[in-house]
Design an enzyme around this catalytic site. Structure first.
Site, PDB file in Angstrom:
ATOM      1  N   TYR A 104       1.419  60.707 -99.945  1.00 50.84           N
ATOM      2  CA  TYR A 104       0.980  61.846 -99.155  1.00 50.84           C
ATOM      3  C   TYR A 104       2.156  62.630 -98.580  1.00 50.84           C
ATOM      4  O   TYR A 104       3.103  62.056 -98.034  1.00 50.84           O
ATOM      5  CB  TYR A 104       0.086  61.380 -98.001  1.00 50.84           C
ATOM      6  CG  TYR A 104      -1.318  60.996 -98.424  1.00 50.84           C
ATOM      7  CD1 TYR A 104      -2.204  61.966 -98.890  1.00 50.84           C
ATOM      8  CD2 TYR A 104      -1.749  59.682 -98.362  1.00 50.84           C
ATOM      9  CE1 TYR A 104      -3.496  61.623 -99.281  1.00 50.84           C
ATOM     10  CE2 TYR A 104      -3.034  59.323 -98.752  1.00 50.84           C
ATOM     11  CZ  TYR A 104      -3.902  60.305 -99.214  1.00 50.84           C
ATOM     12  OH  TYR A 104      -5.168  59.963 -99.599  1.00 50.84           O
TER      13      TYR A 104
ATOM     14  N   LYS B  50      -8.686  32.183 -80.361  1.00 47.11           N
ATOM     15  CA  LYS B  50      -9.224  33.516 -80.078  1.00 47.11           C
ATOM     16  C   LYS B  50      -8.759  34.531 -81.126  1.00 47.11           C
ATOM     17  O   LYS B  50      -7.802  34.285 -81.866  1.00 47.11           O
ATOM     18  CB  LYS B  50      -8.792  33.980 -78.685  1.00 47.11           C
ATOM     19  CG  LYS B  50      -7.284  34.169 -78.535  1.00 47.11           C
ATOM     20  CD  LYS B  50      -6.929  34.608 -77.129  1.00 47.11           C
ATOM     21  CE  LYS B  50      -5.424  34.834 -77.006  1.00 47.11           C
ATOM     22  NZ  LYS B  50      -5.047  35.319 -75.669  1.00 47.11           N
TER      23      LYS B  50
END
Length: 376
Positions: A268, A42
């Site tokens: 940043y 999965k």
């Protein structure tokens, strides 16, 4: 260091098939010849590539494949996978017909889902989910008699399997898990007494290792096949019984190198300033690729077998790293984000230790599925 990069790729995943075989054989070796093994693939095979991993584990001898959604099951059928497939997660009622058409078994966990199947009036194979204490999906033990009455009215619905999932992962306190196993056995007894014949499966990786008496007809193994343990405590308790090795390595490159002056800011908002002149490297990966933003200023990568610290913020598509301790680093050098490089290794578990509340399951499954997975 520079010649292993696949042509045209800035970042890529390598999957070691030899190690994958080792993990499969280690797990299979704990099982009775009568016990089937469902490989849980999965969520893009826990980030390892749904189709590629499934093909390899089929070659190794898996008996079933477990997926989360019908979408995953259909994709495998379209890719030519013929092994029995079980959808472990929720399937929308409008998709029941497609599951039947693709010969994909579905997990059923509520009376309403049974009613929808009865309305469908089409032969189908289901696996009943029993809620033994985890309190997600599943029928409570008290609800089994009414479920039996429903199913007796619809002989076209085949109960192919009955399953549950263990909630606890404390290897030093097994009381709650044993209580779950007892509830599961009682549910199976009610269904057997009603005349149903089915595959019993309870254990995932944790249950498979800790409760050999509860292997029953099949086990469902996910994280162990990928070479990881459910938790550090379980690893410490059972690593002598079974050796598992990670099969995934995540790599990128040094795309740029530059020397910054003392007091230079990085990234940043200048969240980090350099105390002295520093050689930095830029790598073309970021949180879009699945590299956690939470590793800003605390994570490490490997360059030429040496750890290099993340500097400043992890950006959407780039990170900056400290190359001051790495001699002769050059642009296009390989950079290891997860995996081994020389005598050093960064594991998915190490990521987890640096991100409060995270999990190594989360780290690997969140690696961007568009990144090329290379099985070698």
């Amino acid at each position: 260091m520079r010649n292993n990069r696949p042509e045209g790729l800035r970042t890529w995943i390598e999957i070691d098939k030899k190690t994958m075989r080792h993990n499969y054989q280690s797990i299979r070796g704990t099982l009775s010849p009568k016990t089937k093994l469902m490989a849980v693939v999965k969520s893009n095979a826990y980030g390892h590539s749904l189709v590629d991993f499934s093909r390899e584990v089929v070659k190794l001898g898996a008996d079933w494949l477990g997926v989360d959604s019908l979408v995953e099951g259909v994709r495998l059928r379209e890719e030519g996978v013929t092994l029995p497939i079980l959808v472990l997660g929720y399937t929308l009622p409008e998709n029941f017909k497609e599951a039947v058409g693709k010969k994909i078994s579905i997990g059923i966990s509520s009376a309403e889902q049974i009613r929808e199947l009865i309305r469908l009036k089409t032969p189908c194979a289901i696996h009943l989910k029993i809620d033994t204490g985890m309190h997600r999906q599943g029928f409570f033990l008290k609800d089994i008699p009414s479920a039996i009455l429903q199913l007796k009215k619809a002989p076209w619905i085949k109960i192919e399997g009955v399953f549950t999932h263990l909630a606890g992962k404390d290897p030093y306190n097994l009381k709650e898990n044993r209580s779950q196993i007892e509830i599961y056995n009682n549910a199976c007894a009610l269904l057997s007494d009603a005349g149903f014949i089915f595959i019993r499966h309870l254990g995932a990786t944790w249950g498979t290792v800790a409760f050999p008496e509860a292997h029953f007809d099949m086990v469902r193994v996910g994280i162990g096949l990928y070479g990881m343990w459910p938790s550090e405590d379980i690893h410490n308790a059972f690593s002598k019984k079974m050796v598992l090795k990670p099969i995934l390595a995540w790599k990128t490159i040094l795309s740029e190198i530059k020397k910054l002056p003392r007091s230079g800011g990085i990234g940043y908002e200048f969240t980090e300033y350099l105390k002295e002149g520093t050689i930095i490297g830029i790598c073309p990966i970021g949180y879009w690729h699945g590299y956690p933003r939470a590793l800003s200023a605390v994570g490490n990568v490997l360059v030429r077998g040496i750890r290099a610290k993340i500097l400043g913020r992890v950006s959407m598509d780039m990170i900056a790293i400290d190359l001051s301790k790495i001699k002769n680093a050059k642009e296009m050098d390989e950079v290891v984000l997860i995996g081994k490089n020389g005598n050093e290794e960064i594991t998915a578990e190490e990521f987890t230790s640096r991100i409060p509340g995270s999990s190594h399951y989360e780290v690997v499954t969140r690696i961007n599925p568009l990144i090329k997975r290379i099985y070698k």
